[in-house]
Each structure stands twice: as structure tokens, then as C-alpha cells.
Design a protein around this motif. Structure first.
Motif, PDB file in Angstrom:
ATOM      1  N   ASP A 133       0.805  -1.224   0.000  1.00 10.97           N
ATOM      2  CA  ASP A 133       0.000   0.000   0.000  1.00 10.97           C
ATOM      3  C   ASP A 133       0.840   1.277   0.000  1.00 10.97           C
ATOM      4  N   ASP A 134       2.050   1.207   0.569  1.00 15.71           N
ATOM      5  CA  ASP A 134       2.873   2.424   0.673  1.00 15.71           C
ATOM      6  C   ASP A 134       3.851   2.569  -0.489  1.00 15.71           C
ATOM      7  N   VAL A 135       3.665   1.791  -1.549  1.00 17.36           N
ATOM      8  CA  VAL A 135       4.498   1.877  -2.753  1.00 17.36           C
ATOM      9  C   VAL A 135       3.631   2.367  -3.909  1.00 17.36           C
ATOM     10  N   ALA A 136       3.967   3.517  -4.455  1.00 21.84           N
ATOM     11  CA  ALA A 136       3.196   4.079  -5.555  1.00 21.84           C
ATOM     12  C   ALA A 136       3.480   3.317  -6.845  1.00 21.84           C
ATOM     13  N   VAL A 137       2.443   3.117  -7.642  1.00 19.20           N
ATOM     14  CA  VAL A 137       2.561   2.398  -8.913  1.00 19.20           C
ATOM     15  C   VAL A 137       2.298   3.349 -10.067  1.00 19.20           C
ATOM     16  N   VAL A 138       3.146   3.267 -11.081  1.00 19.99           N
ATOM     17  CA  VAL A 138       3.034   4.102 -12.279  1.00 19.99           C
ATOM     18  C   VAL A 138       3.117   3.195 -13.497  1.00 19.99           C
ATOM     19  N   GLY A 139       2.286   3.439 -14.483  1.00 15.33           N
ATOM     20  CA  GLY A 139       2.380   2.740 -15.758  1.00 15.33           C
ATOM     21  C   GLY A 139       3.118   3.602 -16.764  1.00 15.33           C
ATOM     22  N   ALA A 140       4.119   3.036 -17.430  1.00 18.20           N
ATOM     23  CA  ALA A 140       4.911   3.800 -18.408  1.00 18.20           C
ATOM     24  C   ALA A 140       5.679   2.839 -19.301  1.00 18.20           C
ATOM     25  N   PHE A 141       6.148   3.352 -20.427  1.00 18.42           N
ATOM     26  CA  PHE A 141       7.030   2.640 -21.368  1.00 18.42           C
ATOM     27  C   PHE A 141       6.310   1.528 -22.142  1.00 18.42           C
ATOM     28  N   HIS A 142       4.966   1.502 -22.114  1.00 22.37           N
ATOM     29  CA  HIS A 142       4.220   0.442 -22.799  1.00 22.37           C
ATOM     30  C   HIS A 142       4.431   0.455 -24.308  1.00 22.37           C
ATOM     31  N   ASN A 143       4.520   1.647 -24.868  1.00 23.31           N
ATOM     32  CA  ASN A 143       4.425   1.794 -26.325  1.00 23.31           C
ATOM     33  C   ASN A 143       5.781   1.939 -27.017  1.00 23.31           C
ATOM     34  N   LEU A 144       6.849   1.552 -26.342  1.00 28.16           N
ATOM     35  CA  LEU A 144       8.180   1.680 -26.936  1.00 28.16           C
ATOM     36  C   LEU A 144       8.562   0.405 -27.676  1.00 28.16           C
ATOM     37  N   ALA A 145       9.104   0.560 -28.880  1.00 27.93           N
ATOM     38  CA  ALA A 145       9.600  -0.585 -29.650  1.00 27.93           C
ATOM     39  C   ALA A 145      10.911  -1.057 -29.024  1.00 27.93           C
ATOM     40  N   ALA A 146      10.930  -2.298 -28.545  1.00 31.21           N
ATOM     41  CA  ALA A 146      12.070  -2.794 -27.778  1.00 31.21           C
ATOM     42  C   ALA A 146      13.363  -2.783 -28.593  1.00 31.21           C
ATOM     43  N   ASP A 147      13.293  -3.189 -29.860  1.00 36.10           N
ATOM     44  CA  ASP A 147      14.504  -3.233 -30.686  1.00 36.10           C
ATOM     45  C   ASP A 147      15.091  -1.838 -30.870  1.00 36.10           C
ATOM     46  N   ARG A 148      14.231  -0.878 -31.112  1.00 36.51           N
ATOM     47  CA  ARG A 148      14.678   0.505 -31.287  1.00 36.51           C
ATOM     48  C   ARG A 148      15.279   1.048 -29.999  1.00 36.51           C
ATOM     49  N   ASN A 151      18.796  -0.320 -29.386  1.00 36.69           N
ATOM     50  CA  ASN A 151      19.793   0.071 -30.385  1.00 36.69           C
ATOM     51  C   ASN A 151      20.267   1.485 -30.088  1.00 36.69           C
ATOM     52  N   LEU A 152      21.412   1.611 -29.469  1.00 40.21           N
ATOM     53  CA  LEU A 152      21.885   2.922 -29.042  1.00 40.21           C
ATOM     54  C   LEU A 152      22.274   3.831 -30.205  1.00 40.21           C
ATOM     55  N   ASP A 153      22.339   3.270 -31.406  1.00 38.46           N
ATOM     56  CA  ASP A 153      22.587   4.090 -32.594  1.00 38.46           C
ATOM     57  C   ASP A 153      21.298   4.678 -33.158  1.00 38.46           C
ATOM     58  N   ALA A 154      20.165   4.208 -32.669  1.00 36.55           N
ATOM     59  CA  ALA A 154      18.868   4.664 -33.184  1.00 36.55           C
ATOM     60  C   ALA A 154      18.370   5.868 -32.400  1.00 36.55           C
ATOM     61  N   GLU A 155      17.938   6.902 -33.120  1.00 34.05           N
ATOM     62  CA  GLU A 155      17.290   8.037 -32.474  1.00 34.05           C
ATOM     63  C   GLU A 155      15.872   7.634 -32.104  1.00 34.05           C
ATOM     64  N   LEU A 156      15.436   8.031 -30.929  1.00 38.97           N
ATOM     65  CA  LEU A 156      14.102   7.636 -30.494  1.00 38.97           C
ATOM     66  C   LEU A 156      13.031   8.594 -31.034  1.00 38.97           C
ATOM     67  N   ASP A 157      13.055   9.832 -30.593  1.00 35.53           N
ATOM     68  CA  ASP A 157      12.089  10.848 -31.031  1.00 35.53           C
ATOM     69  C   ASP A 157      10.660  10.323 -30.902  1.00 35.53           C
ATOM     70  N   VAL A 158      10.332   9.788 -29.728  1.00 39.54           N
ATOM     71  CA  VAL A 158       8.994   9.253 -29.469  1.00 39.54           C
ATOM     72  C   VAL A 158       8.541   9.696 -28.078  1.00 39.54           C
ATOM     73  N   ASP A 159       7.251   9.495 -27.830  1.00 33.65           N
ATOM     74  CA  ASP A 159       6.664   9.788 -26.523  1.00 33.65           C
ATOM     75  C   ASP A 159       6.341   8.497 -25.799  1.00 33.65           C
ATOM     76  N   THR A 160       6.325   8.567 -24.483  1.00 36.77           N
ATOM     77  CA  THR A 160       5.774   7.487 -23.678  1.00 36.77           C
ATOM     78  C   THR A 160       4.680   8.080 -22.802  1.00 36.77           C
ATOM     79  N   LEU A 161       3.545   7.424 -22.777  1.00 33.29           N
ATOM     80  CA  LEU A 161       2.430   7.867 -21.949  1.00 33.29           C
ATOM     81  C   LEU A 161       2.616   7.339 -20.532  1.00 33.29           C
ATOM     82  N   VAL A 162       2.336   8.201 -19.562  1.00 31.97           N
ATOM     83  CA  VAL A 162       2.554   7.865 -18.156  1.00 31.97           C
ATOM     84  C   VAL A 162       1.233   7.999 -17.407  1.00 31.97           C
ATOM     85  N   VAL A 163       0.872   6.969 -16.647  1.00 29.70           N
ATOM     86  CA  VAL A 163      -0.354   7.008 -15.840  1.00 29.70           C
ATOM     87  C   VAL A 163      -0.020   6.676 -14.395  1.00 29.70           C
ATOM     88  N   GLY A 164      -0.698   7.335 -13.478  1.00 25.79           N
ATOM     89  CA  GLY A 164      -0.474   7.062 -12.065  1.00 25.79           C
ATOM     90  C   GLY A 164      -1.343   7.950 -11.206  1.00 25.79           C
TER      91      GLY A 164
END
Length: 222
Positions: A133-148, A151-164
Motif C-alpha cells: 500500500d505504501d508503494v506508488a505504482v506508475v504505468g509507463a514505457f508500454h508503447n516503446l519498440a524494444a529493438d529501437r 539500439n543505441l545508434d537509433a534516435e528515439l524521437d517518441v513519446d511514452t504515456l505515463v499514468v499514475g
């Protein structure tokens, strides 16, 4: 800040571990149910970062030991392992820690991927129900392409939606997200909105499967 990635040997865990170690000065602990596997993966990630001239602070440990060392714990495991994983480390979570869930429930048929909404309403809500109960939960990073992400050579230029439901926890996770170059955190409200956020993931996978050259598709809101 100390970050633990439970299931950090998997696709999304690898990407987040590499990006945080590459772009920030945060300490990263890669977790796994098998300590040796976690240590080997952490060494693999550190070698990759060293090849890029980055002296990283990254280590590996069994999930519970990883959680005990962290301020922010990311449960980077499939939805069907989420509650078991959280319950296994619950005694190592301290009041004020933040638990992050990027998990999405999905099912596949001949038409493609579909959101598999759990009885709790969303996978993030499942995580909130399993966490102390004393640990806050946040949802994030759902919509990120794992391969991208990995790949540290890949530019991300994307958003992640955060809920909490805890404003401070949402701010903490948003700041961690934006520490990764090319990633912007966008608030989508409370956990009651998590199903709408999680439902984007199967949509993006379907787009990737049906359009050439869009394997690593992401979202950006303007």
C-alpha cells in the motif's frame, strides 16, 4: 537514483537498462529470477557501453536483491508474470519506493494482436493491487519498440504515456523517462486511464506487421 529492472534480461528491460546507463548517471541493477543470468546480462550490457566509451554503473542480481537496492523498481516482465514477480519482491520494497509497470496483456489470432484487458481493468491496475500500500505504482514505457530502444545508434524521437495516481511518483518516472535522449513523457492521467494507454501497444504491433519499413514504429503527440 538507483533503478532496478526486474526481468531486466528481456527485451524492454535491456533497452531501458542500456539507455539509462548510456544517457544518465543513474545506477542500474538488472534483475532476474536467476542471479547468474542477471550478472551475465549486466556484464554484457556493460561491455556494450564500454565499447562506446561509457563507464557505466550497472550490475546484476536476483530480483528481490535488485529491488532491495532501488528507489524505482521497473517490473519489466510479461503481464502473466507481473503479480507473481511483484509479490516475490514485496518485502524488499520500502515506503516511498516507486513501482513501474510497462506490461501489456495481449492475445493474438489470425487477424493480429489484440488487447487482453484483465478483470482489474488494466495491467497497471493489477500491479497496483499486488504492490504494498505504501508503494506508488506508475504505468509507463508500454508503447516503446524494444529493438529501437536497445539500439543505441537509433534516435528515439517518441513519446511514452505515463499514468499514475500519485503525482510525485508520476513526476519521478517522467523525469527518468526524459533523461533518455529523444524520449518525452506525456501524462495520460490516473491509473483509471491505463487500459486506453496499454491498448496502444497491440495497435502499434499491428501497424508494424502490416506496413513495410515500420518495424520500430512509435507514437508522438503534437
Amino acid at each position: 537514483m538507483d533503478i532496478a529492472l526486474l526481468g531486466g534480461t528481456g527485451d524492454i528491460g535491456e533497452g531501458l537498462a542500456l539507455r539509462w546507463a548510456y544517457h544518465t548517471s543513474h545506477s542500474v541493477v538488472v534483475g532476474s529470477r536467476d542471479a547468474e543470468r542477471a550478472e551475465n546480462k549486466a556484464e554484457e550490457y556493460a561491455t556494450e557501453l564500454d565499447s562506446r566509451g561509457v563507464d557505466s554503473d550497472i550490475a546484476g542480481a536476483e530480483n528481490a536483491a535488485a529491488a532491495a537496492r532501488a528507489d524505482v523498481v521497473v517490473a519489466a516482465v510479461p503481464a502473466y508474470h507481473l503479480t507473481d514477480t511483484i509479490e516475490a519482491v514485496a518485502d524488499e520494497l520500502d515506503a516511498g519506493d516507486v513501482l513501474v509497470s510497462p506490461a501489456v496483456g495481449m492475445k493474438r489470432d489470425e487477424d493480429g494482436m489484440h488487447y487482453n484487458r484483465p478483470g482489474a481493468g488494466s495491467v497497471t491496475a493489477l500491479a497496483a493491487g499486488a504492490a504494498p500500500d505504501d508503494v506508488a505504482v506508475v504505468g509507463a514505457f508500454h508503447n516503446l519498440a524494444a529493438d529501437r530502444l536497445a539500439n543505441l545508434d537509433a534516435e528515439l524521437d517518441v513519446d511514452t504515456l505515463v499514468v499514475g495516481d500519485d503525482e510525485d511518483a508520476v513526476d519521478t518516472v517522467s523525469a527518468l523517462a526524459e533523461g533518455i535522449e529523444g524520449l518525452r513523457a506525456v501524462s495520460a492521467g490516473g491509473i483509471a486511464n491505463a487500459a486506453e494507454v496499454e491498448g496502444l501497444t497491440p495497435l502499434l504491433i499491428n501497424i508494424a506487421m502490416n506496413n513495410e519499413g515500420m518495424h520500430d514504429v512509435g507514437v508522438k503527440f503534437d
